[in-house]
Design an enzyme around this catalytic site. Structure first.
Site, PDB file in Angstrom:
ATOM      1  N   SER A  83       0.839  -1.216   0.000  1.00 36.57           N
ATOM      2  CA  SER A  83       0.000   0.000   0.000  1.00 36.57           C
ATOM      3  C   SER A  83       0.876   1.269   0.000  1.00 36.57           C
ATOM      4  O   SER A  83       0.571   2.233  -0.720  1.00 36.57           O
ATOM      5  CB  SER A  83      -0.948   0.015   1.203  1.00 36.57           C
ATOM      6  OG  SER A  83      -0.263  -0.271   2.396  1.00 36.57           O
TER       7      SER A  83
ATOM      8  N   ARG B 126       3.196  -4.312  17.520  1.00 36.91           N
ATOM      9  CA  ARG B 126       1.808  -3.901  17.275  1.00 36.91           C
ATOM     10  C   ARG B 126       0.848  -4.988  17.750  1.00 36.91           C
ATOM     11  O   ARG B 126      -0.284  -4.726  18.127  1.00 36.91           O
ATOM     12  CB  ARG B 126       1.597  -3.602  15.780  1.00 36.91           C
ATOM     13  CG  ARG B 126       2.543  -2.526  15.246  1.00 36.91           C
ATOM     14  CD  ARG B 126       2.473  -2.386  13.739  1.00 36.91           C
ATOM     15  NE  ARG B 126       2.742  -3.646  13.077  1.00 36.91           N
ATOM     16  CZ  ARG B 126       2.523  -3.872  11.785  1.00 36.91           C
ATOM     17  NH1 ARG B 126       2.031  -2.898  11.028  1.00 36.91           N
ATOM     18  NH2 ARG B 126       2.804  -5.047  11.250  1.00 36.91           N
TER      19      ARG B 126
ATOM     20  N   HIS C  77       6.621 -13.190   9.255  1.00 37.29           N
ATOM     21  CA  HIS C  77       6.712 -11.858   8.642  1.00 37.29           C
ATOM     22  C   HIS C  77       7.876 -11.824   7.662  1.00 37.29           C
ATOM     23  O   HIS C  77       8.885 -12.505   7.863  1.00 37.29           O
ATOM     24  CB  HIS C  77       6.916 -10.759   9.692  1.00 37.29           C
ATOM     25  CG  HIS C  77       6.547  -9.403   9.190  1.00 37.29           C
ATOM     26  ND1 HIS C  77       7.454  -8.591   8.542  1.00 37.29           N
ATOM     27  CD2 HIS C  77       5.374  -8.724   9.205  1.00 37.29           C
ATOM     28  CE1 HIS C  77       6.844  -7.469   8.208  1.00 37.29           C
ATOM     29  NE2 HIS C  77       5.582  -7.517   8.596  1.00 37.29           N
TER      30      HIS C  77
ATOM     31  N   ASP D 185      -1.690  -8.824  12.647  1.00 42.47           N
ATOM     32  CA  ASP D 185      -2.955  -9.297  12.073  1.00 42.47           C
ATOM     33  C   ASP D 185      -3.564 -10.470  12.832  1.00 42.47           C
ATOM     34  O   ASP D 185      -4.727 -10.803  12.638  1.00 42.47           O
ATOM     35  CB  ASP D 185      -2.744  -9.717  10.612  1.00 42.47           C
ATOM     36  CG  ASP D 185      -2.360  -8.536   9.754  1.00 42.47           C
ATOM     37  OD1 ASP D 185      -2.825  -7.434  10.045  1.00 42.47           O
ATOM     38  OD2 ASP D 185      -1.588  -8.709   8.795  1.00 42.47           O
TER      39      ASP D 185
ATOM     40  N   HIS E 252      -1.752  -9.072   2.069  1.00 42.83           N
ATOM     41  CA  HIS E 252      -1.426  -7.790   2.722  1.00 42.83           C
ATOM     42  C   HIS E 252      -2.562  -7.416   3.678  1.00 42.83           C
ATOM     43  O   HIS E 252      -2.570  -7.859   4.823  1.00 42.83           O
ATOM     44  CB  HIS E 252      -1.189  -6.757   1.616  1.00 42.83           C
ATOM     45  CG  HIS E 252      -0.690  -5.429   2.077  1.00 42.83           C
ATOM     46  ND1 HIS E 252       0.016  -5.249   3.233  1.00 42.83           N
ATOM     47  CD2 HIS E 252      -0.791  -4.185   1.505  1.00 42.83           C
ATOM     48  CE1 HIS E 252       0.326  -3.967   3.364  1.00 42.83           C
ATOM     49  NE2 HIS E 252      -0.155  -3.305   2.338  1.00 42.83           N
TER      50      HIS E 252
HETATM   51  N1  CMX Z   1       2.681 -20.757   9.034  1.00 40.21           N
HETATM   52  C1  CMX Z   1       3.227 -21.779   8.321  1.00 40.21           C
HETATM   53  N2  CMX Z   1       4.225 -21.630   7.451  1.00 40.21           N
HETATM   54  C2  CMX Z   1       4.747 -20.407   7.352  1.00 40.21           C
HETATM   55  C3  CMX Z   1       4.278 -19.309   8.096  1.00 40.21           C
HETATM   56  C4  CMX Z   1       3.196 -19.524   8.953  1.00 40.21           C
HETATM   57  N3  CMX Z   1       2.637 -18.529   9.653  1.00 40.21           N
HETATM   58  N4  CMX Z   1       5.011 -18.223   7.764  1.00 40.21           N
HETATM   59  C5  CMX Z   1       5.895 -18.623   6.839  1.00 40.21           C
HETATM   60  N5  CMX Z   1       5.738 -19.937   6.581  1.00 40.21           N
HETATM   61  C6  CMX Z   1       6.416 -20.736   5.582  1.00 40.21           C
HETATM   62  C7  CMX Z   1       6.217 -20.085   4.224  1.00 40.21           C
HETATM   63  O1  CMX Z   1       4.960 -20.448   3.676  1.00 40.21           O
HETATM   64  C8  CMX Z   1       7.391 -20.615   3.440  1.00 40.21           C
HETATM   65  O2  CMX Z   1       7.083 -21.921   3.055  1.00 40.21           O
HETATM   66  P1  CMX Z   1       7.609 -22.518   1.632  1.00 40.21           P
HETATM   67  O3  CMX Z   1       9.094 -22.538   1.769  1.00 40.21           O
HETATM   68  O4  CMX Z   1       6.975 -23.857   1.561  1.00 40.21           O
HETATM   69  O5  CMX Z   1       7.124 -21.556   0.586  1.00 40.21           O
HETATM   70  C9  CMX Z   1       8.472 -20.660   4.499  1.00 40.21           C
HETATM   71  O6  CMX Z   1       7.797 -20.670   5.779  1.00 40.21           O
HETATM   72  C10 CMX Z   1       9.417 -19.464   4.466  1.00 40.21           C
HETATM   73  O7  CMX Z   1       8.667 -18.286   4.530  1.00 40.21           O
HETATM   74  P2  CMX Z   1       9.276 -16.965   5.205  1.00 40.21           P
HETATM   75  O8  CMX Z   1      10.462 -16.558   4.416  1.00 40.21           O
HETATM   76  O9  CMX Z   1       9.432 -17.139   6.661  1.00 40.21           O
HETATM   77  O10 CMX Z   1       8.106 -15.910   5.022  1.00 40.21           O
HETATM   78  P3  CMX Z   1       7.809 -15.002   3.744  1.00 40.21           P
HETATM   79  O11 CMX Z   1       8.636 -13.772   3.854  1.00 40.21           O
HETATM   80  O12 CMX Z   1       7.859 -15.768   2.482  1.00 40.21           O
HETATM   81  O13 CMX Z   1       6.283 -14.648   3.976  1.00 40.21           O
HETATM   82  C11 CMX Z   1       4.395 -14.076   5.284  1.00 40.21           C
HETATM   83  C12 CMX Z   1       5.870 -13.803   5.027  1.00 40.21           C
HETATM   84  C13 CMX Z   1       3.880 -13.039   6.276  1.00 40.21           C
HETATM   85  C14 CMX Z   1       3.570 -13.923   3.981  1.00 40.21           C
HETATM   86  C15 CMX Z   1       4.264 -15.504   5.878  1.00 40.21           C
HETATM   87  O14 CMX Z   1       4.925 -15.560   7.114  1.00 40.21           O
HETATM   88  C16 CMX Z   1       2.820 -15.935   6.026  1.00 40.21           C
HETATM   89  O15 CMX Z   1       2.228 -16.419   5.073  1.00 40.21           O
HETATM   90  N6  CMX Z   1       2.216 -15.750   7.255  1.00 40.21           N
HETATM   91  C17 CMX Z   1       0.842 -16.030   7.449  1.00 40.21           C
HETATM   92  C18 CMX Z   1      -0.032 -14.917   6.847  1.00 40.21           C
HETATM   93  C19 CMX Z   1       0.128 -13.625   7.608  1.00 40.21           C
HETATM   94  O16 CMX Z   1       0.154 -13.595   8.838  1.00 40.21           O
HETATM   95  N7  CMX Z   1       0.202 -12.495   6.883  1.00 40.21           N
HETATM   96  C20 CMX Z   1       0.292 -11.178   7.535  1.00 40.21           C
HETATM   97  C21 CMX Z   1       1.570 -10.451   7.263  1.00 40.21           C
HETATM   98  C22 CMX Z   1       1.622  -9.149   8.029  1.00 40.21           C
HETATM   99  C23 CMX Z   1       2.210  -8.010   7.240  1.00 40.21           C
HETATM  100  O17 CMX Z   1       2.422  -8.129   6.030  1.00 40.21           O
HETATM  101  O18 CMX Z   1       2.429  -6.955   7.857  1.00 40.21           O
END
Ligand code: CMX
Length: 440
Positions: A240, A325, A316, A371, A270
């Site tokens: 955003s 937060r 994250h 979140d 997001h």
């Molecule tokens: N539960 C299970 N697996 C998770 C996880 C979680 N909460 N967070 C990360 N992982 C997994 C990823 O899916 C990824 O798996 P693959 O290797 O199979 O693709 C692996 O761990 C590595 O990911 P990462 O490098 O730690 O995290 P990313 O930077 O790729 O993604 C995020 C970050 C937030 C999208 C991810 O942690 C996630 O999907 N969390 C759950 C959704 C969420 O809470 N989103 C809110 C984000 C808040 C914000 O943006 O401010």
């Protein structure tokens, strides 16, 4: 206007610093780029600049150098309120200074004067399909008001220079920001409360008036103030913030730029994560029909992970510890809704999920982000309409992105235009690297 005078002084000082940096040190390297970063969403690439907030992986967000705790402690509060004025946070984001009572009062008065939404906006919203999502309606409302832009008008009249552009942007920002919570509350009651609207209360501040227009009793006003402060800015690289900045970089006005940022926030990766977290908790309660024991919760986490899904609200892209937060909202919940079953679940999950995610071994950050908890508190106060959550996030994020685009014009940042390459080029670069590795 003292607020504007202070900002002008700061803009002029920083503009000189930026000019000097460019002139004397413009060719200094601050990093390298890998193929993984080019293909992988530019993670970790230092290619944006903002002083408004900085996200430290271990400490969390700092707004103008202040941590979440410091901001909540230092910013002025309305009489009898637990949480500071959102207007004070806006002042801090804009100027870098904690406002005095007198300084925040000036912003409150400006906001009150400017928050009346033109009637044509309501007519447009009333004519939209009831199925339209709240954030789509908000973006339409913002776009509809573009014709009021003083920046666009001044540009058309050849009045804008690189030196004065920020002043027109600032005027648009002051006209637009106070209207955002008013429009969001209107949309909420239009969609979910039979269009029974509650007129604004002229005595109330940004967050307080929003809660009032939503029709929700105290302490929802304090939760609104808190939430709007917490989500107001998270550096410039998130979707955003970056979208708003990118659109404004072509000298689009604040209305076009914010409408784009609102659209940018909508995605499930997001602004949509709050809804996923609340759904996850509700599904668990529905399945067990009671608050789970620690063992049952652990099992549910493993079932989620073994099904190849994520635990929503954990992990994250940048943070590597519990999101401050999240902590601020947890403390609010401990005080105001300790017996709520969903809130108890959030707390219990915080005890078990980090260990499980660590054992699972994939997520780089096993700690919760903001979140995970927001939806639970919103639902406790009756705002359980998931699709409204991105619109709530938009109200908050508007403060940060609109501050940023004012400074973008103040510091004379140019149109953003990174270079793209083809896959063939990347393959060719990687072949050259293999030759280097083999021969040297
Ligand atoms: N539960 C299970 N697996 C998770 C996880 C979680 N909460 N967070 C990360 N992982 C997994 C990823 O899916 C990824 O798996 P693959 O290797 O199979 O693709 C692996 O761990 C590595 O990911 P990462 O490098 O730690 O995290 P990313 O930077 O790729 O993604 C995020 C970050 C937030 C999208 C991810 O942690 C996630 O999907 N969390 C759950 C959704 C969420 O809470 N989103 C809110 C984000 C808040 C914000 O943006 O401010």
């Amino acid at each position: 206007m003292k607020f504007k005078e202070k900002l002008k002084e700061k803009v002029e000082i920083q503009r000189e610093e930026v000019t000097k940096l460019l002139k004397d040190y413009g060719d200094v390297k601050i990093g390298d780029i890998t193929i993984a970063q080019v293909i992988g969403g530019m993670r970790g690439l230092k290619v944006l600049v903002t002083d408004i907030s900085y996200l430290d992986p271990f400490e969390g967000i700092r707004y103008r150098g202040y941590t979440v705790d410091e901001v909540l402690e230092k910013l002025p509060k309305p009489k009898g309120a637990e949480m500071p004025y959102d207007e004070a946070q806006f002042y801090l984001l804009m100027t870098g200074d904690i406002p005095t009572e007198e300084e925040v009062r000036e912003v409150i008065d400006i906001f009150k004067e400017k928050r009346k939404v033109p009637n044509y906006v309501y007519r447009v919203l009333d004519s939209m399909p009831r199925e339209a999502r709240p954030d789509v309606m908000l973006a339409v409302a913002v776009g509809t008001m573009q014709q009021e832009s003083v920046f666009a008008k001044a540009y058309a009249e050849n009045k804008i220079t690189k030196q004065n552009a920020w002043e027109y942007m600032f005027e648009d920002v002051l006209n637009l920001l106070p209207k955002i919570p008013m429009i969001a509350a209107y949309i909420y009651r239009l969609k979910y409360k039979n269009n029974e609207q509650i007129p604004q209360n002229p005595d109330l501040d940004f967050g307080g008036n929003f809660a009032y227009m939503m029709g929700i009793d105290k302490p929802y006003d304090d939760f609104s103030r808190l939430y709007f402060i917490l989500l107001s800015d998270h550096e410039s690289g998130n979707v955003s913030a970056h979208t708003t900045h990118l659109v404004a970089s072509a000298w689009a006005d604040a209305y076009y730029s914010l409408a784009a940022g609102i659209n940018g926030l909508s995605g499930p990766l997001h602004g949509g994560a709050t809804q996923e977290a609340l759904k996850w908790f509700q599904e668990l309660l529905k399945k067990l029909n009671k608050i789970p024991t620690k063992q049952e919760l652990e099992q549910f986490c493993w079932d989620t992970l073994n099904a190849g899904q994520v635990i929503p609200g954990y992990g994250h892209a940048v943070l590597r510890k519990t999101d401050p937060r999240f902590v601020a909202q947890l403390e609010f919940g401990e005080k105001h809704l300790p017996d709520d079953p969903l809130f108890q679940l959030v707390s219990l999950l915080y005890e078990v999920a980090p260990d499980i995610l660590t054992k699972h071994g994939k997520a780089k950050n096993p700690w919760p982000n903001c979140d995970n908890i927001t939806g639970t508190i919103q639902a406790y106060y009756g705002v359980n309409q998931y699709e409204f959550y991105p619109a709530l996030f938009d109200i908050s994020r508007s403060m940060g992105v609109l501050s940023n685009i004012t400074w973008d014009r103040g510091l004379g940042y140019p149109i953003e235009r990174p270079k793209s390459v083809t896959i063939e080029m990347l393959k060719s670069i990687s072949r050259q690297d293999t030759i280097k590795k083999t021969w040297f």
